[in-house]
Every structure is written in C-alpha cells, then in structure tokens.
Scaffold this motif. Structure first.
Motif, short mmCIF file in Angstrom:
data_model
loop_
_atom_site.label_atom_id
_atom_site.label_comp_id
_atom_site.label_asym_id
_atom_site.label_seq_id
_atom_site.Cartn_x
_atom_site.Cartn_y
_atom_site.Cartn_z
N ILE A 1 -1.49 -5.95 -2.62
CA ILE A 1 -1.93 -4.95 -1.64
C ILE A 1 -0.85 -3.90 -1.43
CG2 ILE A 1 -2.62 -4.61 0.77
CD1 ILE A 1 -3.81 -7.39 0.74
N PRO B 1 -0.33 -0.80 -4.40
CA PRO B 1 -1.19 0.40 -4.37
C PRO B 1 -0.90 1.29 -3.17
CG PRO B 1 -2.48 -1.57 -4.82
CD PRO B 1 -1.13 -2.05 -4.42
N LEU B 2 -0.58 0.69 -2.01
CA LEU B 2 -0.34 1.49 -0.82
C LEU B 2 0.88 2.38 -0.97
CD1 LEU B 2 -1.17 -1.03 2.06
CD2 LEU B 2 -2.45 1.02 1.40
N THR C 1 0.75 5.62 -3.21
CA THR C 1 0.14 6.87 -2.75
C THR C 1 1.20 7.94 -2.54
OG1 THR C 1 0.24 6.08 -0.46
CG2 THR C 1 -1.81 5.71 -1.65
N VAL D 1 -6.67 5.50 -7.12
CA VAL D 1 -7.85 4.63 -7.04
C VAL D 1 -7.69 3.43 -7.98
CG1 VAL D 1 -10.31 4.49 -7.55
CG2 VAL D 1 -9.40 6.45 -6.29
N VAL E 1 -5.46 0.86 -6.50
CA VAL E 1 -6.16 0.04 -5.50
C VAL E 1 -7.02 -1.01 -6.18
CG1 VAL E 1 -7.86 0.09 -3.64
CG2 VAL E 1 -6.13 1.88 -3.80
N GLY F 1 -4.88 -3.67 -7.55
CA GLY F 1 -4.36 -4.49 -6.46
C GLY F 1 -5.39 -5.50 -5.97
N PHE F 2 -6.61 -5.06 -5.79
CA PHE F 2 -7.65 -5.97 -5.32
C PHE F 2 -8.01 -7.03 -6.35
CE2 PHE F 2 -8.50 -2.86 -1.97
CZ PHE F 2 -8.75 -3.71 -0.89
N GLN G 1 1.95 0.61 -11.83
CA GLN G 1 1.06 -0.40 -11.28
C GLN G 1 0.41 -1.22 -12.39
OE1 GLN G 1 0.26 -1.40 -8.27
NE2 GLN G 1 -1.56 -2.62 -8.69
#
Length: 430
Positions: free
Chosen positions: A114, A117-118, A121, A157, A160, A163-164, A285
C-alpha cells in the motif's frame, strides 16, 4: 551575456532526450531493488534506526561513486564554481532523509504493497513544480502534454494496481493504518518537492556527481539529529545493540543500491526535467514487485484476480513509460527551457555558454582531471566498511528464491552497464 546569446542561444534539449530516458529506466530497476532491505523493518530496529543505517550506506556510496568516476578534485572544482547551490543541495538531502524515514513508518503500519503506490504519487507533485517553477511543458505540443500527463497517470494507476495485488500480505495494523497512509503521502510530497533543488542545480550547470556529495551531508546530519531527538538519543538501540549488527550490511547495501538508482534518476532529471524524469524512475514499483513476488514469494498464495492485477498493472505501467519516453520536447518547449537557463545565469552571474554546454552533457575542459592520493583513501575506506560489515552479516531469516535473486541481480548489472555506457559515450558523466 551577449544580446545574441539571449535572442539566439545554443540549442539544448533534443540531443539529450535519449540519455535521460535510458537513465530514467535504469533508475527504476535499481530503486525497485533497493526496497528489498525494508523487509527488515520488524527486525528489532526502529524506523529511525533503519533509516539511519540506510543513510549511512547512502553516505558511503555518494562519496565513493563520484570519487571512482570523476575524482574529488573535479567534484570540488565544480562545487567551488557553484557555491550558491551548496545550501540547496544540503536542503534537498534533509528532505530526502525525512521522506525516507516516513516510508519506513508507512511500510511498518500499512505494508509495502500500500505504501509504495502512495509515495510514488510524487511524480504528480513533480510535474506541478516543474511547470510552476521551471516552465516545463510550456510551449509543448498538445500531443506531448497528453503523453506526459496521461503516461504519468498511467504509471500511478499501475502502481496502485500492483500494490493491491499483494495487499493480502501487507501485514497492515488496523490501529496504525491512518498514520501509515499519512506517512506515505508525506513522503510523496517531500520527494516530489525534493526535485526542485535537483532541477535548479542542473540548469545552473552543476554535475549530478558533485551535487550528491553535498546532498548526502544533509541526509546524514538530519538522520543523526532525528535519532538523537526521537529515538532515545545516545542510548538508541542502533548505537548499542549487538543483536542487530548482523543486519547492518544489508541496510548499508540497500542504501548503496538506492544511490545507484538515485544517481541515474538525477541524470534523468537533468536531461528530461522533473515532469518526465520522475515518472520513468517510478517504474521502480514494477521492479519492487518483481523482487517481492519472485524472490520472497509474496504472490505464492494469491488468487486469479490478484494475478490479473499484476499482469494488467505491469502492462499499464509499460504503456505509461512508453508514452513519457516518446514525448520528445518540441522547439517551443526547448525555447522555454533556454529562457530558464538565461534567468538562472542572470540571477547568479554565470557564463551562459558554459552552462549550456554543461546542461547538454559536454565535458568541461577546465576542471582538474588528475586524481589525488586521498581519492584512493576514500575508496579504500568504503571497501573496508563493506568488507567489515559483510564478515559480520548473516542472511536474514526470510525464505528466498536464490535462482530469481541471480536473475534479478543480472538485470541490475545489465541496466547499470547500459546506462553508464550511454552516459560515458555521450557526456563522460557530465
């Protein structure tokens, strides 16, 4: 500066685009690998201590690599010519150190899946600062603006989604989740803002190898201050615990790997600008997930939906990177960059022609080229530190696929050789 220089300055921008793209992609590979040591966050060391150990490795690397490539005489000559940038470089190092510490808190509280990805940004923050302060994308064609903005959003995107894909194994603590999310967002804001000093230094003609030697003073000083103020002072575990000493090598190594990636990222920022350089380096990432999934088995028990997220997220990130990397600046956009160079030269009374040559990666003929005896002392000390820590190191008690370790290390080395070759052939690391 002559009137001719103001109205018809030398061309800059087009010839260095490929160099910046190569450096940005290599940065992604190395920055992704550098996150693996953060898995030691539950080893008994506090987030402050982990960050300090990594920064110590960063400090060692940031002096070793420039000394190896250029020699300290060239570094000091470059800094003497750009004294006004020394406080700015120290400030950038301070921002990096605080941001890095926040990422360790974020990983501890919400997990790497989590948090990563945050904080990535920061590319959106970088685009904003690049446009407001340096005129990036000013005069750019609609097609290039579309490529850069949409490509950056695609990378965010995709981050994210990736990450999920591993959120089931993030190990998040519900009672600390909000703090972890805020820490990751804070790291994003600081890392996005940190590129302002980067860009300011490079449009003034400072070499990235010179910048990082001063940059690291701010890093190490800030981390020592944070440990002394918030982590028990001189009684902090990091200074006294022998039980965690065997982990220091891996944290030092993580810091060293980070520096290689960051150095490529700095060259990407120099030659592409903030808006293009950061998104390309944020493909880390995908490489971070590769280490997590292939080496540490993070996706071993995932269902089909999570695996689909990995595939789709990776494809979206690749498309985003392709969009950004093919957005070659048009003449109008390069003209706005020349205006920024003119302003910088006028503000600090710099030689415009010399700054343009440095910005374009042309080798300076005035800097000292011979190596000093202390260069070899620096290199010897760095090697000794790693050898001493390596002797005491133990392989962490984590299940790892050594076959994939070999493959990913080979990719690391190949990307470093390719990026270094491009830089050396065109700029001699200028």
């Amino acid at each position: 500066m002559s009137a001719a220089a103001r109205t018809n300055p030398p061309q800059v921008g087009k010839s260095v685009h490929g160099i910046g793209v190569a450096c940005g992609l290599a940065a992604g590979v190395w920055l992704g690998a550098a996150e693996a040591p953060t898995k030691l966050v539950n080893s008994g060391l506090s987030p402050y201590a982990i960050s300090l150990c990594m920064v110590a490795g960063v400090f060692t690397a940031r002096w070793t690599v420039p000394t190896l490539l250029k020699g300290t005489r060239q570094v000091f000559a470059d800094l003497a010519e750009h004294r006004h940038l020394i406080p700015i470089a120290i400030l950038a190092g301070m921002l990096w150190a605080v941001a890095n510490t926040l990422t360790v808190f974020a990983i501890r509280d919400v997990g790497l899946a989590i948090a990563f990805p945050l904080w990535n940004t920061n590319s959106l923050v970088g685009i904003l600062w690049g446009r407001l302060l340096f005129g990036e994308l000013k005069g750019a064609s609609r097609r290039n603006i579309f490529k850069v903005v949409l490509g950056t959003l695609a990378i965010v995107v995709a981050a994210v989604m990736l990450g999920f894909s591993t959120i089931h194994s993030s190990g998040a603590h519900a009672d600390r989740a909000l703090g972890g999310v805020l820490a990751a967002i804070g790291a994003s804001l600081l890392w996005g803002t940190m590129y302002i000093p980067y860009r300011k230094a490079y449009i003034s003609g400072l070499n990235p190898l010179s910048f990082i030697t001063v940059f690291t003073i701010g890093e190490l000083g800030t981390m020592v201050a944070l440990v002394l103020a918030l982590d028990g002072g001189t009684k902090s575990t990091v200074f006294h615990s022998g039980e965690t000493r065997h982990l220091l090598f891996w944290l030092f190594l993580g810091g060293f790997v980070w520096v290689i990636g960051d150095l490529f990222q700095q060259f990407a920022t120099k030659y592409l600008g903030i808006g293009r350089g950061i998104p390309l380096s944020n493909t880390n990432q995908m490489w971070g997930l590769a280490w997590g999934a292939l080496v540490f088995g993070e996706l071993a028990r995932t269902d089909a939906a999570h695996r689909l997220l990995v595939v789709v997220g990776s494809l979206v990130m690749i498309c985003g990177a392709l969009a950004v990397s093919t957005a070659v600046a048009t003449e109008k956009e390069r003209a706005s960059m020349r205006e920024a160079l003119v302003r910088e030269c006028a503000r600090y009374d710099l030689d415009y022609d010399r700054v343009v040559r440095a910005y374009a990666g042309e080798v300076s003929t005035t800097a000292a080229t011979s190596r000093a005896w202390w260069d070899y002392v620096i290199l010897g000390c760095a090697f000794s530190v790693f050898a001493w820590l390596g002797i005491k190191a133990q392989v962490p008690a984590l299940p790892m696929n050594l076959g994939w370790v070999g493959v990913l290390v080979a990719i690391l080395l190949a990307s470093a050789v390719a990026g270094a070759w491009v830089l050396w052939r065109r700029t001699k690391f200028s």
